[in-house]
Design a protein around this motif. Structure first.
Motif, short mmCIF file in Angstrom:
data_model
loop_
_atom_site.label_atom_id
_atom_site.label_comp_id
_atom_site.label_asym_id
_atom_site.label_seq_id
_atom_site.Cartn_x
_atom_site.Cartn_y
_atom_site.Cartn_z
N GLN A 108 37.90 3.04 116.52
CA GLN A 108 37.55 4.33 115.96
C GLN A 108 36.85 5.07 116.14
OE1 GLN A 108 40.34 2.69 114.28
NE2 GLN A 108 42.42 3.63 115.46
N TYR A 151 33.17 5.05 117.63
CA TYR A 151 33.30 6.79 118.71
C TYR A 151 32.83 7.76 118.36
CZ TYR A 151 34.84 3.16 122.41
OH TYR A 151 34.69 2.41 123.92
N PHE A 197 34.95 10.57 118.68
CA PHE A 197 36.07 11.57 119.08
C PHE A 197 37.36 10.07 118.16
CE2 PHE A 197 33.04 13.28 121.54
CZ PHE A 197 33.27 14.64 120.55
N GLN A 238 39.67 9.45 119.28
CA GLN A 238 40.83 9.23 120.58
C GLN A 238 39.66 9.18 122.12
OE1 GLN A 238 44.31 10.53 120.36
NE2 GLN A 238 43.74 12.59 120.48
N PHE A 239 39.86 8.76 123.43
CA PHE A 239 39.62 9.53 124.41
C PHE A 239 39.80 10.78 124.82
CE2 PHE A 239 37.90 4.99 124.41
CZ PHE A 239 36.77 4.93 125.50
N LYS A 240 39.30 11.38 125.32
CA LYS A 240 40.19 13.22 125.40
C LYS A 240 39.98 13.12 126.98
CE LYS A 240 38.16 15.28 120.91
NZ LYS A 240 37.77 16.13 120.44
N ASN A 296 35.10 9.02 126.01
CA ASN A 296 34.70 9.34 124.97
C ASN A 296 32.96 8.85 124.92
OD1 ASN A 296 35.26 9.57 121.52
ND2 ASN A 296 36.37 8.71 121.16
N VAL A 332 33.16 16.63 127.21
CA VAL A 332 33.99 16.06 126.76
C VAL A 332 35.71 16.24 125.26
CG1 VAL A 332 34.96 13.36 124.76
CG2 VAL A 332 32.48 13.76 126.55
#
Length: 233
Positions: free
Chosen positions: A41, A44, A46, A48-50, A67, A98
């Motif tokens: 985590q 990246y 963020f 999580q991938f958004k 992300n 994003v």
């Protein structure tokens, strides 16, 4: 007694604030897969991938889970096989959203996030994991810091994150670089000279404000302050 308790509470809060504001530092051994030494985590921006959108210059819009990868300094998407991939055809893209955050592509640098739009100028930030230092192995497996830049090579590649010598450790931290972005998506390193060029009709007022407020062009709060002032002229 009351005074003592207040002092302890103040010191505790100060220590907590310092910990919150201190950049995270990561250590990885050379020759190892660095991406496995740093929590996924935290590789990246963020957690999580958004859901996001890629806006192309020809008007096409592509939807994807996106992300920002701190190693590459670029946006990644989740592909059909559930693997993470870097975007291609960057020069044909206008911008990338994003979630609610907007990114623009700076050739040879990667993606830059828009911090705030001031109308004529946007303030952009590029966040990356950069080499803070490296730690050369010493006697009894203890590590001591050394700043010899020649000791390390670039790690960013399509096959993973690798360093050169298995006997050294590398230290990383998050680092931000800032940019002025004009309406034509031209990027400028923030300086007094560049700001005066971009706001050439108000140079006198801007010079006075910079001097009075002691503006530091390397700090985000100061950049926001001076751009707020410029946009009000």
């Amino acid at each position: 007694m009351k005074s003592c308790l207040l002092t302890i509470l103040f010191l505790h809060c100060a220590a907590f604030t310092f910990a919150q504001n201190t950049p995270k530092v990561y250590r990885a051994k050379n020759g190892s897969n660095i991406s496995k030494n740093i929590p996924y985590q935290e590789q990246y921006q963020f957690d999580q991938f958004k859901p996001g959108k890629v806006y192309f210059r020809n008007g096409r819009i592509a939807n994807a889970l996106l992300n920002y990868n701190l190693f590459y300094g670029e946006i990644e998407f989740i592909g059909p096989q559930k693997d993470t991939l870097l975007l291609t055809d960057q020069n044909f893209m206008d911008s990338i959203a994003v979630g609610s955050e907007i990114f623009y592509f700076l050739p040879k640098q990667g993606h830059v996030q828009e911090i705030k739009n001031y109308g004529k100028i946007r303030l952009g930030e590029k966040l990356v994991l950069t080499v803070l230092d490296n730690e050369r192995e010493s006697a009894f497996n203890h590590y001591s810091a050394t700043s010899a830049i020649s000791n390390y090579k670039t790690f960013s590649n399509q096959n993973g994150y690798q360093w050169m010598k298995p006997t050294d450790k590398v230290v990383f931290k998050r680092k931000s670089d800032y940019f002025f972005i004009d309406k034509n998506q031209r990027f400028y390193i923030p300086t007094k000279a560049i700001l005066l060029k971009l706001y050439r009709d108000n140079n006198k007022e801007i010079i006075t404000y910079i001097k009075e407020e002691n503006i530091d062009f390397s700090k985000q709060p100061d950049l926001m302050k001076i751009l707020d002032f410029c946009s009000s002229l």
